[in-house]
Design an enzyme around this catalytic site. Structure first.
Site, PDB file in Angstrom:
ATOM      1  N   ASP A 196       0.793  -1.134  -0.053  1.00 30.63           N
ATOM      2  CA  ASP A 196       0.012  -0.013   0.027  1.00 30.63           C
ATOM      3  C   ASP A 196       0.980   1.297  -0.059  1.00 30.63           C
ATOM      4  O   ASP A 196       1.877   1.281   0.890  1.00 30.63           O
ATOM      5  CB  ASP A 196      -0.853   0.173   1.281  1.00 30.63           C
ATOM      6  CG  ASP A 196      -1.983   1.062   0.925  1.00 30.63           C
ATOM      7  OD1 ASP A 196      -2.997   0.897   0.550  1.00 30.63           O
ATOM      8  OD2 ASP A 196      -1.819   1.975   1.601  1.00 30.63           O
ATOM      9  N   ASN A 204      -2.965  12.922  -3.832  1.00 29.49           N
ATOM     10  CA  ASN A 204      -4.336  13.113  -4.407  1.00 29.49           C
ATOM     11  C   ASN A 204      -4.627  14.347  -4.139  1.00 29.49           C
ATOM     12  O   ASN A 204      -5.176  15.381  -4.975  1.00 29.49           O
ATOM     13  CB  ASN A 204      -5.157  12.011  -4.448  1.00 29.49           C
ATOM     14  CG  ASN A 204      -5.085  10.989  -5.474  1.00 29.49           C
ATOM     15  OD1 ASN A 204      -4.274  10.974  -6.480  1.00 29.49           O
ATOM     16  ND2 ASN A 204      -5.515   9.603  -5.107  1.00 29.49           N
ATOM     17  N   HIS A 209      -5.433  14.164  -9.085  1.00 29.43           N
ATOM     18  CA  HIS A 209      -5.344  12.712  -9.327  1.00 29.43           C
ATOM     19  C   HIS A 209      -4.427  12.378 -10.911  1.00 29.43           C
ATOM     20  O   HIS A 209      -3.862  11.053 -10.802  1.00 29.43           O
ATOM     21  CB  HIS A 209      -6.812  12.245  -9.739  1.00 29.43           C
ATOM     22  CG  HIS A 209      -7.817  12.176  -8.337  1.00 29.43           C
ATOM     23  ND1 HIS A 209      -7.760  11.075  -7.368  1.00 29.43           N
ATOM     24  CD2 HIS A 209      -8.691  13.146  -7.978  1.00 29.43           C
ATOM     25  CE1 HIS A 209      -8.603  11.454  -6.723  1.00 29.43           C
ATOM     26  NE2 HIS A 209      -9.311  12.520  -7.126  1.00 29.43           N
ATOM     27  N   GLU A 239      -4.603   2.140  -4.554  1.00 35.69           N
ATOM     28  CA  GLU A 239      -3.275   2.334  -4.420  1.00 35.69           C
ATOM     29  C   GLU A 239      -2.683   0.817  -3.879  1.00 35.69           C
ATOM     30  O   GLU A 239      -1.569   0.666  -3.541  1.00 35.69           O
ATOM     31  CB  GLU A 239      -2.602   3.440  -3.510  1.00 35.69           C
ATOM     32  CG  GLU A 239      -2.961   3.305  -2.303  1.00 35.69           C
ATOM     33  CD  GLU A 239      -4.441   3.711  -1.804  1.00 35.69           C
ATOM     34  OE1 GLU A 239      -4.484   4.072  -0.631  1.00 35.69           O
ATOM     35  OE2 GLU A 239      -5.316   3.733  -2.521  1.00 35.69           O
TER      36      GLU A 239
END
Length: 334
Positions: A196, A204, A209, A239
Site C-alpha cells: 500500500d 491526490n 489525481h 493504491e
C-alpha cells in the site's frame, strides 16, 4: 484465356495438344518430363494440367500426387492422359488425385470439352479454397481478438499490472500447484504480499489525481523491474498492489519484501521536471505452506484458503501501517 500446362514426353502428342488448345484461345506451357512439369507447375501455377501417365523417371501418377499434396497447387484441375481403359487403372489414377481422364488417341472435340469442364470446376475449387482461406484468416483474427479481450479483462489499464480478477484466478491454481508435491516442482511455500502506498490520499489532495496516477505508474514499473522469476504483481484496488511469490524455502520472503520496499523508498519519483516526490510503501506478507491445506475437496478448500491468505496479508499490512509505515511485516499463515 486460361493457362494450361501440358506434361508429355511424346513429341506428336505434345504438338496436337498444344495446337488444339492454342486454337481454343488458351496460353499453353510445355514440359517434356514429369520433373520439369512439376517445377513449372510450382513456378507458374497453371489453371489446368494435362499430364501423360506413362513417362520415364517420374510418371503421371507421381506428378499428380505431388501436385495434389502441395497446398498451393492442390486446387488445379488435373487431367491424366492415358491409353489404359481398365477399371483398376482408373482407380489408381483417382487414388493419385486425378480429376479427369483423357484417352489416347486424342479426340480433339473431347479434349476441348473436358478442358472447358475442368476449367469451370477448377475455378470453383479455387474460389472455394480462397473462401476457406478467408474464413480461416477471419477465425484467426477472431481468436486473436478474443485473446486480446481476455488479456485486457485481466490487466489493469493504468499500471499495466494484472488486475484483481487475474489474482482471484491465479492464487487458487498456484496453491494447487504447490500442493501437488510434484518432484519437479521445487516450490513448497507461497509468499503473499499486500503493498500500500503511504499517505496516497495526501498526494491526490495536494497535487491532483493526475499526479496520483503517475505515482502508481512509476510504482508499478519499479516493482516490475525488480520482480524475480515466478513472482507476479496485481493491482488489487486503488493504491494497493498484491504480489505472489512461490518459494523453495520460507527464508527468502523477508529479503524479497524488503527489496520491494527499498525499490520505492530509495529514489524519489520524478513526476515532471518541476515535481519530485518521496514515496514510500508499507508491505504486509504471509507465508503459506501446502501443509496448511487439509484434505477434502481440493477446489473448495483451496478457494477458502486463498481468501484467507489475502485476508491475513491485509492484517500484516495494517500492522506495518500501525508500526509507522515504510516497513515490512510478515507473518506465518495460521
Amino acid at each position: 484465356m486460361a493457362k494450361i500446362l501440358i506434361i508429355e514426353d511424346d513429341l506428336t502428342t505434345r504438338l496436337i495438344l498444344k495446337q488444339s488448345l492454342y486454337n481454343a484461345g488458351h496460353e499453353v506451357i510445355i514440359a517434356e518430363t514429369g520433373e520439369s512439369g512439376l517445377e513449372k507447375a510450382k513456378q507458374l501455377h497453371p489453371d489446368l494440367i494435362i499430364c501423360d501417365w506413362m513417362m520415364p523417371v517420374m510418371d503421371g501418377l507421381e506428378v499428380c500426387r505431388r501436385v495434389k499434396n502441395t497446398p498451393q497447387l492442390a486446387t488445379i484441375f488435373f487431367i491424366l492422359l492415358t491409353g489404359r481403359e481398365e477399371i483398376d487403372d482408373r482407380v489408381k489414377g483417382l487414388d493419385s488425385g486425378a480429376d479427369e481422364f483423357l484417352l489416347k488417341p486424342i479426340d480433339i472435340n473431347e479434349l476441348k470439352a473436358r478442358v472447358r469442364a475442368g476449367l469451370r470446376l477448377g475455378k470453383l475449387m479455387q474460389d472455394l479454397w480462397r473462401s476457406n482461406q478467408a474464413l480461416a484468416d477471419l477465425n484467426q483474427q477472431l481468436l486473436y481478438r478474443n485473446q486480446m479481450l481476455e488479456l485486457m479483462s485481466l490487466t489493469d489499464p493504468l499500471t499495466g499490472l494484472l488486475n484483481r480478477r487475474a489474482l482471484q484466478q491465479t492464487l487458487p491454481n498456484l496453491m494447487q500447484e504447490i500442493r501437488r508435491r510434484d518432484p519437479v516442482n521445487l516450490y513448497r511455500y507461497l509468499g503473499v504480499f499486500m503493498i500500500d502506498v503511504d499517505r496516497f490520499k495526501t498526494v491526490n489532495d495536494n497535487y491532483g489525481h493526475g499526479v496520483g496516477d503517475a505515482v502508481l505508474k512509476i510504482l508499478a514499473s519499479r516493482l516490475m523491474s525488480g520482480a524475480v522469476m515466478k513472482s507476479s504483481l496485481y493491482r488489487y484496488g486503488g493504491e494497493e498492489i498484491a504480489c505472489l511469490l512461490p518459494l523453495s524455502n520460507d527464508n527468502y520472503a523477508g529479503e524479497y519484501g524488503e527489496s520491494m520496499r527499498l525499490a520505492i523508498a530509495d529514489k524519489p519519483f520524478e513526476i515532471s521536471p518541476t515535481l519530485s516526490l518521496n514515496i514510500t510503501i508499507s508491505i504486509g506478507g504471509v507465508i503459506w505452506s501446502a501443509d496448511y491445506l487439509p484434505g477434502g475437496t481440493p477446489s473448495t478448500s483451496t478457494l477458502n484458503y486463498a481468501d484467507e491468505l489475502l485476508n491475513q496479508a491485509d492484517i500484516a499490512l495494517y500492522q506495518a501501517k500501525r508500526d509507522g509505515r515504510n516497513c515490512l511485516r510478515i507473518k506465518e499463515f495460521n
